[in-house]
Structures are given as C-alpha cells and as structure tokens.
Design a protein around this motif. Structure first.
Motif, PDB file in Angstrom:
ATOM      1  N   MET A   6       0.830  -1.193   0.000  1.00  0.00           N
ATOM      2  CA  MET A   6       0.000   0.000   0.000  1.00  0.00           C
ATOM      3  C   MET A   6       0.872   1.253   0.000  1.00  0.00           C
ATOM      4  SD  MET A   6      -1.283   0.423   3.975  1.00  0.00           S
ATOM      5  CE  MET A   6      -1.892   2.059   3.598  1.00  0.00           C
TER       6      MET A   6
ATOM      7  N   GLN B 254      -8.277   9.232   4.257  1.00  0.00           N
ATOM      8  CA  GLN B 254      -8.117   7.985   4.996  1.00  0.00           C
ATOM      9  C   GLN B 254      -8.051   8.276   6.487  1.00  0.00           C
ATOM     10  OE1 GLN B 254      -7.721   4.382   4.167  1.00  0.00           O
ATOM     11  NE2 GLN B 254      -8.195   4.552   6.343  1.00  0.00           N
TER      12      GLN B 254
ATOM     13  N   ILE C 239      -7.391   6.974  10.275  1.00  0.00           N
ATOM     14  CA  ILE C 239      -6.749   5.944  11.087  1.00  0.00           C
ATOM     15  C   ILE C 239      -7.091   6.224  12.544  1.00  0.00           C
ATOM     16  CG2 ILE C 239      -4.553   4.915  11.792  1.00  0.00           C
ATOM     17  CD1 ILE C 239      -3.392   5.757   9.102  1.00  0.00           C
TER      18      ILE C 239
ATOM     19  N   ASP D  93     -11.614   1.292   8.853  1.00  0.00           N
ATOM     20  CA  ASP D  93     -10.794   0.285   8.187  1.00  0.00           C
ATOM     21  C   ASP D  93      -9.305   0.350   8.494  1.00  0.00           C
ATOM     22  OD1 ASP D  93     -10.112   2.566   6.817  1.00  0.00           O
ATOM     23  OD2 ASP D  93     -10.896   1.919   4.880  1.00  0.00           O
ATOM     24  N   PHE D  94      -8.902   1.198   9.473  1.00  0.00           N
ATOM     25  CA  PHE D  94      -7.463   1.339   9.731  1.00  0.00           C
ATOM     26  C   PHE D  94      -7.271   1.698  11.199  1.00  0.00           C
ATOM     27  CE2 PHE D  94      -3.852   2.358   6.578  1.00  0.00           C
ATOM     28  CZ  PHE D  94      -2.869   1.894   7.436  1.00  0.00           C
TER      29      PHE D  94
ATOM     30  N   HIS E  31      -4.138   2.218  14.372  1.00  0.00           N
ATOM     31  CA  HIS E  31      -2.722   2.347  14.718  1.00  0.00           C
ATOM     32  C   HIS E  31      -2.546   1.953  16.178  1.00  0.00           C
ATOM     33  CE1 HIS E  31       1.397   4.034  14.550  1.00  0.00           C
ATOM     34  NE2 HIS E  31       1.178   4.188  15.853  1.00  0.00           N
TER      35      HIS E  31
ATOM     36  N   ARG F 231      -7.465  -8.639  12.016  1.00  0.00           N
ATOM     37  CA  ARG F 231      -7.323  -9.096  10.631  1.00  0.00           C
ATOM     38  C   ARG F 231      -8.628  -9.655  10.089  1.00  0.00           C
ATOM     39  NH1 ARG F 231      -3.505  -6.066   8.765  1.00  0.00           N
ATOM     40  NH2 ARG F 231      -1.406  -6.543   9.489  1.00  0.00           N
TER      41      ARG F 231
ATOM     42  N   LYS G 179      -6.639  -2.515   8.306  1.00  0.00           N
ATOM     43  CA  LYS G 179      -5.223  -2.268   8.065  1.00  0.00           C
ATOM     44  C   LYS G 179      -4.625  -1.863   9.400  1.00  0.00           C
ATOM     45  CE  LYS G 179      -5.521  -0.886   3.207  1.00  0.00           C
ATOM     46  NZ  LYS G 179      -6.985  -1.051   3.043  1.00  0.00           N
ATOM     47  N   LEU G 180      -3.323  -2.108   9.546  1.00  0.00           N
ATOM     48  CA  LEU G 180      -2.678  -1.923  10.845  1.00  0.00           C
ATOM     49  C   LEU G 180      -1.372  -1.154  10.715  1.00  0.00           C
ATOM     50  CD1 LEU G 180      -2.427  -2.708  13.896  1.00  0.00           C
ATOM     51  CD2 LEU G 180      -1.285  -4.810  13.125  1.00  0.00           C
TER      52      LEU G 180
ATOM     53  N   PRO H 218       2.355  -5.703   9.857  1.00  0.00           N
ATOM     54  CA  PRO H 218       1.542  -4.496   9.727  1.00  0.00           C
ATOM     55  C   PRO H 218       1.522  -3.968   8.300  1.00  0.00           C
ATOM     56  CG  PRO H 218       3.694  -3.911  10.524  1.00  0.00           C
ATOM     57  CD  PRO H 218       3.673  -5.424  10.431  1.00  0.00           C
ATOM     58  N   ASP H 219       0.691  -2.960   8.095  1.00  0.00           N
ATOM     59  CA  ASP H 219       0.597  -2.314   6.779  1.00  0.00           C
ATOM     60  C   ASP H 219       1.523  -1.104   6.690  1.00  0.00           C
ATOM     61  OD1 ASP H 219      -1.725  -3.739   5.282  1.00  0.00           O
ATOM     62  OD2 ASP H 219      -2.401  -3.514   7.349  1.00  0.00           O
ATOM     63  N   TYR H 220       1.995  -0.602   7.820  1.00  0.00           N
ATOM     64  CA  TYR H 220       3.073   0.383   7.850  1.00  0.00           C
ATOM     65  C   TYR H 220       3.718   0.354   9.224  1.00  0.00           C
ATOM     66  CZ  TYR H 220       0.444   3.970  10.529  1.00  0.00           C
ATOM     67  OH  TYR H 220      -0.252   4.648  11.502  1.00  0.00           O
TER      68      TYR H 220
END
Length: 209
Positions: free
Chosen positions: A1, A56, A58, A72-73, A75, A90, A95-96, A114-116
């Motif tokens: 992503m 987006q 978070i 959807d996200f 942290h 998950r 997203k994480l 994670p996604d970032y």
C-alpha cells in the motif's frame, strides 16, 4: 500500500472537521482518556468527515471501536499491540499501523505483519515524555532498508522545514502533531504542509540511499 506523504495526527473530530476539508488525505484520530460513548461519537464524526472528503482515517488504540464503527485502519503502540487481538483485527479486514522506537520493537512489529511502521521520535518532541533519544533522519535510512516496500512513517518533532529531509532519508510519510495544532494559524500551517508534500509527490524524487 501507499501512504500520503502528509500524515496529520489530531486529538478530536473537531480538528478533523476543521482541517481535512483543506485537502488532507491521511489523518489519525488520537484521543486519550475519554469514556467509550464519547470516543464512539468522536470516531463517528471523524469517519463521516473523512468519507465526505476522500481522506483515509486511522484510529489510534481503540481497535474494538474501530471494528464496531466500520472503520478500516487502526494504529497501535507497542503496549497496545501486546493487548490487542490481532486475529480479530485481521478478520475484520483492518489495516494496521505500528509504532517502533528501537530494534527490539521493530522485530515485534514486523512479526505482526503491519501495513506500515512508524519510527520516532526523529527530532526532539514536546508531544509526550519518551525514554528514547531523538533518532535523527539517518535512522530512517537504516529502517527503510530493512522494511523494503513496507511503508515507513517518520514522527516526532517534524515541521515544514524538516519534511523533505525525512522524505529524502527514506520515510514514505511524515507525521505531524504539534507543528499544526499548536500553531497560531493551524489552517495556514496545514496548507504549507500540503504544498510541500504535494510538490514532493509530483516530483517523485527518488530516495537518496
């Protein structure tokens, strides 16, 4: 992503309603010490504003509420990660993003897939007391070499004058809190961040590694 290079972090839906319409495309709602009902209301308002402006959202920490409110996200910090149900996160399709400050935490974060990953503090910060010394932008270069295609977020003490420095050292996104929220003119400062990061994105400057 891919992450937008400008990552705004604020502590209320009011801030989101005030700044996201200016063109912000990535924002974290980071609220501490509120009751569940208040948190839920803040998340709902933030979600609605972000949806209306193509931003987006978070949510920091509150992964259960994030799932319940259809966001959807999420942290998480390292302590939050220990207590979180990654399977539920998950399964909900979230997203994480994860915070890191040292090599041990990086290993823990990578194991969670994670996604970032965020690294900080890059510079001295007044946001909160930390046991870690400023990492410096050179640390970003090292982290990015280890992460490869996994997005890296720089956080801690960032301001308009430091954006390009952290991006050229490997960060995919620059997170900001107090440079905007403590500014005498938050809207103007937000527009300055947007201008610098928009130029960066348009130029597609290769990383200086």
């Amino acid at each position: 992503m891919k992450l937008d290079p400008f990552y705004l972090i604020v502590d209320s839906a009011e801030w989101i309603a005030r700044l996201v319409p200016l063109g912000v495309k990535l924002v974290q709602l980071r609220i501490k010490d509120k009751e569940t009902a208040e948190l839920r209301a803040e998340i709902r308002t933030a979600k609605a504003v972000c949806a209306a402006h193509g931003c987006q959202l978070i949510v920091n920490d509150y992964w259960q509420l994030t799932i319940e409110e259809g966001c959807d996200f999420v942290h998480l910090g390292q302590e939050d990660l220990e207590a979180a149900d990654l399977g539920a996160i998950r399964a909900a399709g979230l997203k994480l993003g994860l915070s890191t400050h040292d090599d041990v935490e990086l290993g823990t974060a990578l194991a969670a897939k994670p996604d970032y990953i965020a690294l900080g503090p890059i510079y001295p910060t007044i946001l909160k007391q930390m046991k870690w010394s400023p990492q410096g932008p050179e640390r970003l270069r090292i982290w990015k070499e280890r992460l490869g295609d996994l997005p890296l977020v720089a956080i801690g003490g960032l301001n308009v004058d430091r954006i390009e420095r952290v991006l050229t050292h490997g960060a995919d996104s620059a997170a900001v809190v107090t440079d905007i929220t403590l500014s005498a003119h938050p809207e103007t400062r937000t527009q300055e961040w947007l201008a610098v990061t928009t130029r960066w994105r348009a130029a597609k400057t290769p990383l200086d590694r």
